[in-house]
Scaffold this active site. Structure first.
Site, PDB file in Angstrom:
ATOM      1  N   ARG A 100      17.422 -34.553  20.608  1.00  0.00           N
ATOM      2  CA  ARG A 100      16.239 -33.743  20.313  1.00  0.00           C
ATOM      3  C   ARG A 100      16.319 -32.361  20.938  1.00  0.00           C
ATOM      4  O   ARG A 100      15.995 -31.361  20.294  1.00  0.00           O
ATOM      5  CB  ARG A 100      14.979 -34.480  20.779  1.00  0.00           C
ATOM      6  CG  ARG A 100      13.665 -33.711  20.623  1.00  0.00           C
ATOM      7  CD  ARG A 100      13.554 -32.923  19.338  1.00  0.00           C
ATOM      8  NE  ARG A 100      13.836 -33.678  18.134  1.00  0.00           N
ATOM      9  CZ  ARG A 100      14.200 -33.141  16.992  1.00  0.00           C
ATOM     10  NH1 ARG A 100      14.362 -31.826  16.889  1.00  0.00           N
ATOM     11  NH2 ARG A 100      14.421 -33.895  15.949  1.00  0.00           N
ATOM     12  N   LYS A 135       6.444 -11.012  21.169  1.00  0.00           N
ATOM     13  CA  LYS A 135       5.686 -12.227  20.839  1.00  0.00           C
ATOM     14  C   LYS A 135       6.654 -13.409  20.792  1.00  0.00           C
ATOM     15  O   LYS A 135       7.032 -13.916  19.726  1.00  0.00           O
ATOM     16  CB  LYS A 135       4.954 -12.049  19.514  1.00  0.00           C
ATOM     17  CG  LYS A 135       3.894 -10.947  19.587  1.00  0.00           C
ATOM     18  CD  LYS A 135       3.243 -10.690  18.240  1.00  0.00           C
ATOM     19  CE  LYS A 135       2.230  -9.562  18.341  1.00  0.00           C
ATOM     20  NZ  LYS A 135       1.611  -9.225  17.042  1.00  0.00           N
ATOM     21  N   LYS A 167      -0.763   1.018  23.696  1.00  0.00           N
ATOM     22  CA  LYS A 167      -1.338   0.250  22.599  1.00  0.00           C
ATOM     23  C   LYS A 167      -2.857   0.419  22.552  1.00  0.00           C
ATOM     24  O   LYS A 167      -3.452   1.101  23.385  1.00  0.00           O
ATOM     25  CB  LYS A 167      -0.957  -1.229  22.750  1.00  0.00           C
ATOM     26  CG  LYS A 167       0.533  -1.478  22.557  1.00  0.00           C
ATOM     27  CD  LYS A 167       0.899  -2.925  22.740  1.00  0.00           C
ATOM     28  CE  LYS A 167       0.235  -3.841  21.727  1.00  0.00           C
ATOM     29  NZ  LYS A 167       0.712  -3.582  20.349  1.00  0.00           N
ATOM     30  N   GLU A 201       0.801   3.725  19.830  1.00  0.00           N
ATOM     31  CA  GLU A 201       0.254   3.037  18.660  1.00  0.00           C
ATOM     32  C   GLU A 201      -0.966   3.797  18.151  1.00  0.00           C
ATOM     33  O   GLU A 201      -1.875   4.105  18.924  1.00  0.00           O
ATOM     34  CB  GLU A 201      -0.140   1.606  19.045  1.00  0.00           C
ATOM     35  CG  GLU A 201      -0.681   0.769  17.909  1.00  0.00           C
ATOM     36  CD  GLU A 201      -1.045  -0.631  18.386  1.00  0.00           C
ATOM     37  OE1 GLU A 201      -0.163  -1.494  18.391  1.00  0.00           O
ATOM     38  OE2 GLU A 201      -2.230  -0.831  18.759  1.00  0.00           O
ATOM     39  N   ASP A 222      -0.053   1.386  13.059  1.00  0.00           N
ATOM     40  CA  ASP A 222      -0.510  -0.003  13.112  1.00  0.00           C
ATOM     41  C   ASP A 222      -1.389  -0.347  11.922  1.00  0.00           C
ATOM     42  O   ASP A 222      -2.435   0.275  11.704  1.00  0.00           O
ATOM     43  CB  ASP A 222      -1.274  -0.243  14.414  1.00  0.00           C
ATOM     44  CG  ASP A 222      -1.688  -1.685  14.584  1.00  0.00           C
ATOM     45  OD1 ASP A 222      -0.855  -2.580  14.344  1.00  0.00           O
ATOM     46  OD2 ASP A 222      -2.865  -1.932  14.947  1.00  0.00           O
TER      47      ASP A 222
END
Length: 290
Positions: A100, A135, A167, A201, A222
């Site tokens: 696994r 991310k 951001k 951004e 964005d």
């Protein structure tokens, strides 16, 4: 392409096995108290870009160094549905114990590499770079970003120290300092002496003006529609690199590339790539391989 550092692979393998074997493999040890000679094949069940082979091999070795491992595909290679990626021979108990964790590496990382390859293919012919984001799964960033490279993509920042990226939430803390984009750029230039890029951004063409005035190296558009991106590219006119992000899919990425950005960053490459379809087929042997 640079190989993933061995330390990153070993750390990930160690964490995976510690997690899965915290209390041993009670099913296998209950059913098979003695060695059970076996052979196994890991088989692709779809067309894919192979990623995670090195980690899968290290997983089997970590469980049982006496296993015989014969890879027929390497990381970064292409595989078709039905292709055998790896053959394993030895004690079937060890193969079952490692199965696994080894498949987790191969399925997840091959899924990222394969999705990245599809995005790169979708924008073929346009001078645009497909990039990942931060991310990523905690502890898996190096592996996931490596898989993006195997799929033909490019890595964005590896960590918060790899460049200034102003951001929306940074700007939200500066709303009393109007205009926020220009103010943030000026503060960053005044306070930080670095050769690393400054990315800002923006959400409107007015903020594009502010980012240009603030001498941003890269202006990140964005969630803009392709038509607005085209306007922004014309406005920027080579004075900064243009990156687009937000809502990018395989259906719209080519239209977005046609709008003229230099870079397209896509969080889905790492946080939403479907696992590649792979299976491990195990069968007993009459005697252990020599």
């Amino acid at each position: 392409m640079a190989a993933l550092p061995a330390d990153d692979i070993q750390r990930a393998v160690r964490m995976g096995l510690e997690e899965d074997l915290a209390h041993g493999d009670i099913t296998t040890t209950t059913l098979f108290p003695k060695p059970a000679p076996a052979r196994a094949r890991i088989i692709a069940q779809q067309a894919l870009v192979v990623a995670g082979m090195a980690a899968a091999i290290q997983t089997f070795i970590a469980v049982d160094a006496s296993l015989t491992l014969t890879p027929s595909r390497r990381d970064g290679s292409l595989a078709k549905n039905g292709d055998v990626l790896l053959r394993i021979e030895g004690d079937g108990r060890s193969i079952l114990t490692a199965e696994r964790v080894a498949l987790n590496f191969l399925q997840h990382l091959s899924g990222i590499a394969t999705l990245t390859s599809r995005f790169c293919h979708a924008v073929h012919g346009y001078p645009v770079t497909i990039m990942d984001t931060r991310k990523t799964l905690p502890g898996w960033r190096a592996l996931q970003k490596w898989a993006v490279l195997l799929g033909g993509g490019t890595n964005h920042r590896m960590s918060l120290g790899d460049g200034i990226l102003i951001k929306d939430n940074h700007l939200a803390l500066m709303k009393k300092k109007k205009p926020a984009v220009l103010t943030a750029c000026r503060i960053a230039h005044a306070m930080v002496s670095t050769d690393k890029p400054m990315i800002v951004e923006v959400e409107t063409l007015s903020e594009v003006h502010d980012a240009l005035q603030g001498k941003a190296d890269i202006i990140l558009l964005d969630n803009m529609a392709p038509a607005t991106v085209k306007q922004a590219v014309k406005l920027i006119d080579g004075r900064a690199l243009v990156e687009v992000s937000g809502g990018i899919t395989l259906k719209n990425v080519r239209v977005m590339a046609a709008a003229g950005p230099d870079r397209i960053s896509i969080g889905a490459l790492t946080h939403s790539a479907p696992a590649a379809a792979l299976s491990l087929v195990l069968e007993p042997c009459r005697r252990p391989s020599r």
